[in-house]
Design a protein around this motif. Structure first.
Motif, PDB file in Angstrom:
ATOM      1  N   PRO A  38       2.897  -7.751   6.454  1.00 10.64           N
ATOM      2  CA  PRO A  38       2.581  -7.408   5.136  1.00 10.64           C
ATOM      3  C   PRO A  38       1.549  -6.343   5.332  1.00 10.64           C
ATOM      4  O   PRO A  38       0.816  -6.048   5.993  1.00 10.64           O
ATOM      5  N   ALA A  39       2.012  -5.419   4.191  1.00 10.83           N
ATOM      6  CA  ALA A  39       1.034  -4.278   3.741  1.00 10.83           C
ATOM      7  C   ALA A  39      -0.252  -4.347   3.994  1.00 10.83           C
ATOM      8  O   ALA A  39      -1.136  -3.496   4.311  1.00 10.83           O
ATOM      9  N   ILE A  40      -0.963  -5.551   3.658  1.00 10.91           N
ATOM     10  CA  ILE A  40      -2.408  -5.803   3.434  1.00 10.91           C
ATOM     11  C   ILE A  40      -2.916  -5.778   4.972  1.00 10.91           C
ATOM     12  O   ILE A  40      -4.216  -5.685   5.151  1.00 10.91           O
ATOM     13  N   THR A  41      -2.138  -6.066   6.082  1.00  9.71           N
ATOM     14  CA  THR A  41      -2.505  -6.050   7.406  1.00  9.71           C
ATOM     15  C   THR A  41      -2.337  -4.844   8.214  1.00  9.71           C
ATOM     16  O   THR A  41      -2.608  -4.753   9.384  1.00  9.71           O
ATOM     17  N   HIS A  42      -1.594  -4.000   7.603  1.00 14.23           N
ATOM     18  CA  HIS A  42      -1.363  -2.513   8.150  1.00 14.23           C
ATOM     19  C   HIS A  42      -2.634  -1.693   8.886  1.00 14.23           C
ATOM     20  O   HIS A  42      -2.429  -1.610   9.914  1.00 14.23           O
TER      21      HIS A  42
ATOM     22  N   THR B 265      -0.497   2.034   4.316  1.00 22.94           N
ATOM     23  CA  THR B 265      -1.464   1.086   4.002  1.00 22.94           C
ATOM     24  C   THR B 265      -1.451   1.129   2.376  1.00 22.94           C
ATOM     25  O   THR B 265      -0.750   1.728   1.873  1.00 22.94           O
ATOM     26  N   LEU B 266      -2.404   0.338   1.912  1.00 19.54           N
ATOM     27  CA  LEU B 266      -2.471   0.410   0.617  1.00 19.54           C
ATOM     28  C   LEU B 266      -3.518   1.073  -0.170  1.00 19.54           C
ATOM     29  O   LEU B 266      -3.911   1.311  -1.095  1.00 19.54           O
ATOM     30  N   ASP B 267      -4.298   2.172   0.972  1.00 17.27           N
ATOM     31  CA  ASP B 267      -5.351   2.695   0.503  1.00 17.27           C
ATOM     32  C   ASP B 267      -5.351   4.243   1.072  1.00 17.27           C
ATOM     33  O   ASP B 267      -5.277   4.364   2.210  1.00 17.27           O
ATOM     34  N   PRO B 268      -5.294   5.261   0.292  1.00 19.00           N
ATOM     35  CA  PRO B 268      -5.115   6.591   0.667  1.00 19.00           C
ATOM     36  C   PRO B 268      -6.107   7.070   1.529  1.00 19.00           C
ATOM     37  O   PRO B 268      -6.013   7.589   2.778  1.00 19.00           O
ATOM     38  N   ALA B 269      -7.523   6.488   1.573  1.00 24.30           N
ATOM     39  CA  ALA B 269      -8.574   6.824   2.401  1.00 24.30           C
ATOM     40  C   ALA B 269      -8.045   6.322   3.780  1.00 24.30           C
ATOM     41  O   ALA B 269      -8.483   7.006   4.775  1.00 24.30           O
ATOM     42  N   GLU B 270      -7.814   5.101   3.993  1.00 24.80           N
ATOM     43  CA  GLU B 270      -7.473   4.462   5.172  1.00 24.80           C
ATOM     44  C   GLU B 270      -6.273   5.296   5.593  1.00 24.80           C
ATOM     45  O   GLU B 270      -6.333   5.304   6.886  1.00 24.80           O
TER      46      GLU B 270
ATOM     47  N   GLN C 259       3.995 -11.474  -2.816  1.00 29.65           N
ATOM     48  CA  GLN C 259       2.775 -12.171  -3.559  1.00 29.65           C
ATOM     49  C   GLN C 259       1.516 -11.138  -3.230  1.00 29.65           C
ATOM     50  O   GLN C 259       0.418 -11.306  -3.221  1.00 29.65           O
ATOM     51  N   ASP C 260       1.829 -10.122  -2.303  1.00 33.32           N
ATOM     52  CA  ASP C 260       0.902  -9.223  -1.869  1.00 33.32           C
ATOM     53  C   ASP C 260       0.784  -7.835  -2.397  1.00 33.32           C
ATOM     54  O   ASP C 260      -0.165  -7.293  -2.564  1.00 33.32           O
ATOM     55  N   VAL C 261       1.861  -7.334  -3.191  1.00 32.00           N
ATOM     56  CA  VAL C 261       1.799  -6.209  -3.802  1.00 32.00           C
ATOM     57  C   VAL C 261       2.972  -6.358  -5.104  1.00 32.00           C
ATOM     58  O   VAL C 261       3.706  -7.486  -4.994  1.00 32.00           O
ATOM     59  N   ASP C 262       2.887  -5.609  -6.180  1.00 34.68           N
ATOM     60  CA  ASP C 262       3.627  -5.697  -7.149  1.00 34.68           C
ATOM     61  C   ASP C 262       4.816  -4.864  -6.944  1.00 34.68           C
ATOM     62  O   ASP C 262       5.131  -4.277  -5.898  1.00 34.68           O
TER      63      ASP C 262
ATOM     64  N   ASP D  50     -10.744  -9.629  -3.514  1.00 36.20           N
ATOM     65  CA  ASP D  50     -10.229  -8.777  -2.655  1.00 36.20           C
ATOM     66  C   ASP D  50      -8.463  -8.678  -3.009  1.00 36.20           C
ATOM     67  O   ASP D  50      -7.933  -7.681  -2.916  1.00 36.20           O
ATOM     68  N   ILE D  51      -7.695  -9.858  -2.730  1.00 42.35           N
ATOM     69  CA  ILE D  51      -6.380 -10.091  -2.738  1.00 42.35           C
ATOM     70  C   ILE D  51      -5.690  -9.391  -4.238  1.00 42.35           C
ATOM     71  O   ILE D  51      -4.968  -8.951  -4.394  1.00 42.35           O
ATOM     72  N   ASN D  52      -6.523  -9.802  -5.247  1.00 42.93           N
ATOM     73  CA  ASN D  52      -6.013  -9.378  -6.651  1.00 42.93           C
ATOM     74  C   ASN D  52      -6.380  -7.960  -6.979  1.00 42.93           C
ATOM     75  O   ASN D  52      -5.725  -7.411  -7.860  1.00 42.93           O
ATOM     76  N   SER D  53      -6.921  -7.216  -6.184  1.00 43.59           N
ATOM     77  CA  SER D  53      -7.041  -5.863  -6.366  1.00 43.59           C
ATOM     78  C   SER D  53      -5.975  -5.224  -5.879  1.00 43.59           C
ATOM     79  O   SER D  53      -5.416  -5.580  -4.936  1.00 43.59           O
TER      80      SER D  53
END
Length: 370
Positions: free
Chosen positions: A78-82, A103-108, A165-168, A224-227
């Protein structure tokens, strides 16, 4: 370097199984380990692929650090673990192929790309469509000017599940069509807009299903998860991408529509180019047609349909081969490097801001350069 490299596959769910299959078939790869938190999945792939007893099957990623000579890892989790997995892998000296999004964050994403460069390692993202023969051929058609002056683009990506359930639906589906438009146009958007609708997983329902009733720790995880979409996960999303030359692309995404479509097109003054995965005739078609003005009337002329022939080859197999070649040549993939993945995540992040603000235009002035 020897003529064979040791690779581990992390995650053998719906997509990871296909990565495993392709790496097992690659003559220059020795699959030495498979990691998945679900023991039943490990048992299933062992039987499905008749894995050698020497292949390590483990539920713990840390076990890979004990594997001598491990060259690279393919991450399909899942993307949240990348972020954590990719960072640890790079710090251990492994080349990385990661499922999209990076990842789900450009800075990461930027941090990981810089880390890979510092350690002289390959960081590649599995944007499979960029390796599809139809997309490669389509890029040649568009950039050769065969459509005339480009006018607009459109895409529809709908199906009935799977519901994440982790991303839309935006983060799950949009990256494919954005990547194709960017490749065909040779540009990245400068302005984006997004609107969406939530039906299945509103905030309250989603929080209960993902975190449960866990006291203060659960409350912390909820945040965290809902953001970044506190109102829930959008099931339907409409996007508008505006490119530097004024070209606009419109994208329709939905994961609860039984009318499965995988269709993308670009319209020009001389015709349209259609990439339709569901077509029984061919996935790539060039439709010629233009107008001839006669007085106040516009008469369609030069209409014909050309089915374009494509090179054979499974796109994911090409991804895996590109990753292997990049390792041997010590050269990042021009098609789908970590920086390409970062660009796409930056676009998705901007679309998320627009989605949260009800479709307000968001400008991208500082997208990472490839």
């Amino acid at each position: 370097m020897t003529n064979q490299i040791k690779i581990a596959v992390i995650g053998v769910g719906r997509w990871g199984v296909h990565l495993l299959r392709n790496f097992l078939a690659h003559p220059q790869v020795d699959v030495v380990a498979v990691v998945d938190p679900h023991p039943e999945r490990l048992a299933a792939v062992k039987q499905q692929f008749n894995l050698d007893e020497n292949v390590i099957l483990t539920t713990q990623w840390e076990d890979l650090k004990k594997v001598p000579g491990l060259t690279g890892v393919a991450i399909a989790t899942p993307a949240i673990t990348h972020y954590a997995l990719i960072k640890d892998s790079l710090q251990e000296g492994y080349h990385v192929l990661a499922e999209k999004p990076l990842t789900l964050d450009p800075a990461e994403c930027r941090e990981l790309c810089q880390l890979a460069e510092q350690h002289h390692l390959i960081l590649m993202v599995d944007h499979t469509y960029l390796f599809h023969p139809a997309v490669e051929q389509g890029q040649s058609v568009v950039q050769a000017g065969k459509l005339g002056d480009l006018r607009y683009g459109y895409a529809t990506r709908t199906h009935l599940g799977p519901v994440r359930q982790d991303v839309d639906a935006l983060w799950d589906l949009a990256i494919h069509d954005i990547a194709i438009f960017n490749a065909w146009l040779g540009q990245i958007p400068v302005k984006v807009q997004a609107t969406g609708t939530v039906w299945l997983q509103g905030a309250a329902l989603r929080l209960r299903s993902v975190t449960g009733e866990q006291g203060s720790k659960g409350a912390e995880e909820k945040k965290d998860i809902n953001s970044p979409l506190p109102q829930g996960l959008a099931d339907l999303v409409w996007l508008t991408l505006t490119y530097p030359d004024g070209f606009q692309a419109y994208i329709h995404l939905c994961w609860l529509n039984p009318d499965k479509q995988r269709r993308l097109g670009i319209v020009g003054s001389l015709g349209s180019l259609i990439f339709d995965e569901m077509s029984q005739l061919s996935p790539l078609t060039l439709l010629h047609g233009e107008f001839e003005q006669q007085g106040n009337n516009f008469i369609p002329v030069n209409q014909k349909q050309i089915v374009l022939e494509l090179e054979p080859g499974e796109p994911l197999g090409r991804v895996c081969s590109c990753f292997v070649d990049s390792i041997f040549n010590n050269t990042p993939s021009e098609i789908s490097s970590g920086w390409v993945g970062t660009q796409l995540v930056e676009i998705l992040a901007a679309l998320t801001v627009s989605l949260e603000q009800g479709g307000k235009p968001v400008f991208l002035n500082n997208c990472s350069q490839v």
